[in-house]
Design a protein around this motif. Structure first.
Motif, PDB file in Angstrom:
ATOM      1  N   ASP A   1      25.380   4.075 -15.707  1.00 12.21           N
ATOM      2  CA  ASP A   1      24.293   4.305 -15.082  1.00 12.21           C
ATOM      3  C   ASP A   1      24.845   4.821 -13.650  1.00 12.21           C
ATOM      4  O   ASP A   1      24.367   4.687 -12.575  1.00 12.21           O
ATOM      5  CB  ASP A   1      23.233   3.259 -14.718  1.00 12.21           C
ATOM      6  N   VAL A   2      26.219   5.633 -13.859  1.00 14.36           N
ATOM      7  CA  VAL A   2      26.602   6.207 -12.548  1.00 14.36           C
ATOM      8  C   VAL A   2      25.775   7.071 -12.196  1.00 14.36           C
ATOM      9  O   VAL A   2      25.218   7.995 -12.897  1.00 14.36           O
ATOM     10  CB  VAL A   2      28.053   6.851 -12.978  1.00 14.36           C
TER      11      VAL A   2
ATOM     12  N   ALA B   1      27.729   5.048  -7.144  1.00 14.81           N
ATOM     13  CA  ALA B   1      27.433   4.185  -8.479  1.00 14.81           C
ATOM     14  C   ALA B   1      26.872   2.755  -7.845  1.00 14.81           C
ATOM     15  O   ALA B   1      26.914   2.396  -6.623  1.00 14.81           O
ATOM     16  CB  ALA B   1      28.434   3.634  -9.278  1.00 14.81           C
ATOM     17  N   PRO B   2      25.812   2.139  -8.573  1.00 15.39           N
ATOM     18  CA  PRO B   2      25.394   0.938  -8.383  1.00 15.39           C
ATOM     19  C   PRO B   2      26.517  -0.072  -7.803  1.00 15.39           C
ATOM     20  O   PRO B   2      27.476  -0.182  -8.379  1.00 15.39           O
ATOM     21  CB  PRO B   2      24.582   0.574  -9.325  1.00 15.39           C
ATOM     22  N   ARG B   3      26.189  -0.551  -6.433  1.00 18.29           N
ATOM     23  CA  ARG B   3      27.225  -1.598  -5.936  1.00 18.29           C
ATOM     24  C   ARG B   3      27.814  -2.614  -7.165  1.00 18.29           C
ATOM     25  O   ARG B   3      28.961  -3.139  -7.085  1.00 18.29           O
ATOM     26  CB  ARG B   3      26.751  -2.173  -4.682  1.00 18.29           C
ATOM     27  N   ALA B   4      26.839  -3.188  -7.747  1.00 17.65           N
ATOM     28  CA  ALA B   4      27.216  -4.165  -8.856  1.00 17.65           C
ATOM     29  C   ALA B   4      28.313  -3.720  -9.721  1.00 17.65           C
ATOM     30  O   ALA B   4      28.939  -4.707 -10.381  1.00 17.65           O
ATOM     31  CB  ALA B   4      25.686  -4.546  -9.442  1.00 17.65           C
ATOM     32  N   HIS B   5      28.535  -2.348 -10.001  1.00 23.01           N
ATOM     33  CA  HIS B   5      29.323  -1.906 -10.965  1.00 23.01           C
ATOM     34  C   HIS B   5      30.864  -1.431 -10.028  1.00 23.01           C
ATOM     35  O   HIS B   5      31.629  -1.002 -10.911  1.00 23.01           O
ATOM     36  CB  HIS B   5      28.699  -0.742 -11.768  1.00 23.01           C
ATOM     37  N   ALA B   6      30.661  -1.279  -8.700  1.00 26.14           N
ATOM     38  CA  ALA B   6      31.710  -0.757  -7.869  1.00 26.14           C
ATOM     39  C   ALA B   6      33.153  -1.399  -8.452  1.00 26.14           C
ATOM     40  O   ALA B   6      34.199  -0.776  -8.710  1.00 26.14           O
ATOM     41  CB  ALA B   6      31.476  -0.966  -6.703  1.00 26.14           C
ATOM     42  N   GLU B   7      33.231  -2.716  -8.500  1.00 25.17           N
ATOM     43  CA  GLU B   7      34.559  -3.619  -8.644  1.00 25.17           C
ATOM     44  C   GLU B   7      34.999  -2.904 -10.048  1.00 25.17           C
ATOM     45  O   GLU B   7      36.381  -2.761 -10.152  1.00 25.17           O
ATOM     46  CB  GLU B   7      34.326  -4.992  -8.456  1.00 25.17           C
TER      47      GLU B   7
ATOM     48  N   PRO C   1      24.190  12.249 -14.561  1.00 19.80           N
ATOM     49  CA  PRO C   1      24.625  12.223 -13.211  1.00 19.80           C
ATOM     50  C   PRO C   1      24.106  13.484 -12.428  1.00 19.80           C
ATOM     51  O   PRO C   1      24.148  14.544 -13.215  1.00 19.80           O
ATOM     52  CB  PRO C   1      26.000  12.202 -13.274  1.00 19.80           C
ATOM     53  N   SER C   2      23.781  13.453 -11.210  1.00 17.02           N
ATOM     54  CA  SER C   2      23.385  14.656 -10.390  1.00 17.02           C
ATOM     55  C   SER C   2      23.491  14.398  -9.188  1.00 17.02           C
ATOM     56  O   SER C   2      23.577  13.234  -8.585  1.00 17.02           O
ATOM     57  CB  SER C   2      21.879  14.814 -10.857  1.00 17.02           C
ATOM     58  N   GLY C   3      23.625  15.389  -8.269  1.00 15.81           N
ATOM     59  CA  GLY C   3      23.927  15.289  -6.778  1.00 15.81           C
ATOM     60  C   GLY C   3      22.595  14.852  -6.250  1.00 15.81           C
ATOM     61  O   GLY C   3      22.521  14.202  -4.916  1.00 15.81           O
ATOM     62  N   ALA C   4      21.457  14.802  -6.925  1.00 16.62           N
ATOM     63  CA  ALA C   4      20.381  14.265  -6.175  1.00 16.62           C
ATOM     64  C   ALA C   4      19.834  13.165  -6.649  1.00 16.62           C
ATOM     65  O   ALA C   4      18.789  12.751  -6.259  1.00 16.62           O
ATOM     66  CB  ALA C   4      19.202  15.501  -6.693  1.00 16.62           C
TER      67      ALA C   4
ATOM     68  N   ASP D   1      24.039   2.300  -3.115  1.00 18.35           N
ATOM     69  CA  ASP D   1      25.289   2.639  -4.057  1.00 18.35           C
ATOM     70  C   ASP D   1      26.549   2.522  -3.257  1.00 18.35           C
ATOM     71  O   ASP D   1      26.583   2.696  -2.014  1.00 18.35           O
ATOM     72  CB  ASP D   1      25.126   4.506  -4.334  1.00 18.35           C
ATOM     73  N   ALA D   2      27.645   2.315  -3.939  1.00 15.26           N
ATOM     74  CA  ALA D   2      29.154   2.466  -3.589  1.00 15.26           C
ATOM     75  C   ALA D   2      29.338   3.880  -3.795  1.00 15.26           C
ATOM     76  O   ALA D   2      29.126   4.571  -4.532  1.00 15.26           O
ATOM     77  CB  ALA D   2      29.919   1.635  -4.209  1.00 15.26           C
ATOM     78  N   VAL D   3      30.209   4.512  -2.511  1.00 17.15           N
ATOM     79  CA  VAL D   3      30.826   5.560  -2.728  1.00 17.15           C
ATOM     80  C   VAL D   3      32.447   5.205  -2.965  1.00 17.15           C
ATOM     81  O   VAL D   3      32.940   4.681  -2.252  1.00 17.15           O
ATOM     82  CB  VAL D   3      30.640   6.128  -1.367  1.00 17.15           C
TER      83      VAL D   3
END
Length: 335
Positions: A212-213, A276-282, A155-158, A164-166
């Motif tokens: 993969d966050v 994180a990718p929207r697919a993993h958000a839930e 993970p990185s701020g860049a 992505d979901a926040v």
């Protein structure tokens, strides 16, 4: 224009902090390993290690929900955790004012012992200095930490990506509000406890379901709002928030309403911002809501390709407005 002298705003995490880093520190310290993230990731013996240091000068040194000792361990453990690193070892340095009560020092170190045990980290080295009366405000602590980065995570701020979901792991602004109330400068009372907590367990639970966050960031100095602007700048993306989805404790909302403060810009000490990718958000939110320190986790927005470096907010009436960029120090000496 860069200010000629240091002000409290230089420690707030906003524009002045960024200018200070770019014009002074980066100018003289720049090298391939220097990072804009919470910790540097270094290769050593075939492994990746995260390395970080942090100073704590909170006033008052005791507050509802903790003290400077607990805060010092949590802050450094969380910086390591945000790099996907299991915290291993800490060193701590104390600068103590002459006349400071030994009883209070023992309470602080006991809190450090308890928090380190919960986080699974060992305090293995340290240093102590005593300053003359009035040269230090009671006690300052600096902690340095090292941890082992889990395989397959980076993970990185860049690394935030459009789509992505926040996610936030809980209600925002509680630590800053708790410190404000502890100072008793406004004669206000509210049932607000600092969210100060070690978050390696929270990070590990997320990585167990989604390696993969793209970003973990603890929302300390400058709060969630400042973190979002930092990531938008580092990743060169836009961020769109839903104001109705942002969790705020009723006590914090009440204090902020009376004083005209924005909860997104009050510090947290036990909250993460996750991209994180929207697919993993839930699935991520579901796991977080089962955790000790993340039971009111929520998706609060999304990353966009439009308006890189900007953070906008969708209001309750459906309008979209710019979240004011972080400016000067709202509440000094809170971390």
């Amino acid at each position: 224009m860069m200010k000629k002298n240091i002000t409290l705003a230089h420690g707030a995490g906003g524009r002045d902090t960024s200018e200070l880093i770019e014009t002074i520190f980066k100018k003289h310290f720049d090298n391939p390993d220097l990072t804009a993230d919470d910790a540097a990731v270094l290769s050593f013996g075939g492994k990746k290690l995260a390395f970080t240091t942090d100073g704590f000068i909170v006033s008052p040194f005791e507050f509802k929900g903790g003290n400077i000792g607990k805060l010092s361990v949590c802050g450094t453990v969380n910086d390591l955790s945000c790099m996907g690193a299991r915290p291993l070892y800490l060193a701590c340095s104390f600068v103590i004012e002459e006349g400071f009560p030994l009883e209070k020092l023992e309470e602080i170190t006991a809190a450090m012992e308890k928090t380190a045990a919960e986080a699974g980290v060992r305090i293995v080295a340290g240093d102590t200095k005593v300053a003359g009366k009035g040269q230090v405000d009671h006690i300052f602590i600096t902690t340095t930490g090292i941890g082992e980065v889990l395989e397959g995570v980076s993970p990185s701020g860049a690394s935030a990506k459009p789509g992505d979901a926040v996610i936030v792991t809980g209600d925002v602004g509680r630590h800053g509000c708790a410190i404000l109330l502890a100072r008793d400068e406004y004669g206000m009372e509210a049932d607000v406890t600092s969210d100060c907590a070690p978050l390696w367990g929270t990070v590990k639970s997320v990585l167990d379901v989604a390696k993969d966050v793209h970003v973990f960031r603890d929302a300390t100095r400058g709060g969630v709002g400042t973190v979002l602007y930092e990531i938008a700048s580092q990743s060169k993306v836009g961020i769109r928030l839903d104001s109705q989805a942002i969790p705020v404790d009723p006590g914090v909302a009440g204090v902020c309403g009376m004083l005209g403060l924005e909860p997104l810009y009050l510090a947290c000490e036990g909250r993460l911002v996750i991209f994180a990718p929207r697919a993993h958000a839930e699935e991520i939110v579901k796991v977080l809501r089962e955790g000790k320190y993340s039971r009111n986790a929520a998706v609060i927005g999304e990353v966009t390709a439009e308006a890189p470096g900007r953070v906008t907010v969708r209001t309750e009436i459906g309008a979209e407005t710019l979240l004011p960029p972080p400016g000067g120090e709202l509440l000094p000496r809170i971390f």
